[in-house]
Design a protein around this motif. Structure first.
Motif, PDB file in Angstrom:
ATOM      1  N   GLU A  25      -0.661 -12.273 -12.210  1.00 19.46           N
ATOM      2  CA  GLU A  25      -0.007 -12.239 -10.893  1.00 19.46           C
ATOM      3  C   GLU A  25       1.409 -11.651 -10.843  1.00 19.46           C
ATOM      4  N   GLU A  26       2.245 -12.396 -11.855  1.00 17.05           N
ATOM      5  CA  GLU A  26       3.414 -12.018 -11.953  1.00 17.05           C
ATOM      6  C   GLU A  26       3.952 -10.591 -12.408  1.00 17.05           C
ATOM      7  N   GLU A  59       3.074  -8.775  -9.024  1.00 16.63           N
ATOM      8  CA  GLU A  59       4.318  -8.642  -8.008  1.00 16.63           C
ATOM      9  C   GLU A  59       5.486  -7.823  -8.533  1.00 16.63           C
ATOM     10  N   LYS A  68       4.616  -3.855  -8.605  1.00 16.59           N
ATOM     11  CA  LYS A  68       3.765  -3.346  -7.561  1.00 16.59           C
ATOM     12  C   LYS A  68       4.374  -1.884  -7.291  1.00 16.59           C
TER      13      LYS A  68
END
Length: 165
Positions: A85-86, A89, A92
């Protein structure tokens, strides 16, 4: 306190991988949405479908050992998913995003491969003959997914990630 046995360890590890597969099932659609390449999106969605089948096989193993299918919090998989998830983020929109997603997915696969290999060895030791092919089917899928991820990384994600945007 009663002495813990290999049976207890098998059940705890089964609960661990069951929890992990359920968490992975939730994470895969997010990874598919984040992926920039169509191949990556399709791969994550295909693995989501495979993961559903793996969960069903694990439920059969729980049934074979006469226990309810329940997960046990697996901090390792939670950490691996959090790292993914890091990356989603922090990278992106970058050319390196897909390479990062594949790297995260492979960390998940390697964890699962280790767990299934262990469970198969213990199932053999414990004489759980009917559980072995179910666990081996999951292991084979995880290994195949890992190989597909490597090919995708080497063929497109890594070279694209090297280029300046």
């Amino acid at each position: 306190m009663a002495e813990k046995t290999l049976d207890d360890l098998f059940l705890d590890t089964l609960k661990d991988i069951y929890f992990a597969e359920k968490q992975i099932l939730k994470a895969l659609p997010k990874m598919a949405r984040a992926a920039q390449s169509e191949e990556g999106k399709a791969g994550f969605l295909q693995h989501r479908d495979e993961t559903q089948g793996q969960i069903e096989r694990l439920e059969q193993v729980f049934e074979l050992v006469g226990k309810a299918a329940r997960g046990k919090t697996c901090e390792a998989i939670q950490g691996i998913i959090a790292e993914g998830e890091e990356i989603m983020e922090e990278y992106k929109g970058s050319v390196a995003l897909d390479a990062g997603l594949i790297s995260s997915a492979q960390a998940v696969e390697h964890y699962e491969i280790a767990r299934y290999g262990t469970l198969i060895a213990w199932a053999k030791q414990l004489g759980l003959k009917e559980a072995i092919p179910l666990l081996q089917a999951n292991l084979a899928e995880e290994e195949a997914t890992d190989q597909k991820l490597t090919k995708l990384a080497e063929a497109s994600a890594n070279p694209k990630g090297k280029k300046a945007a």
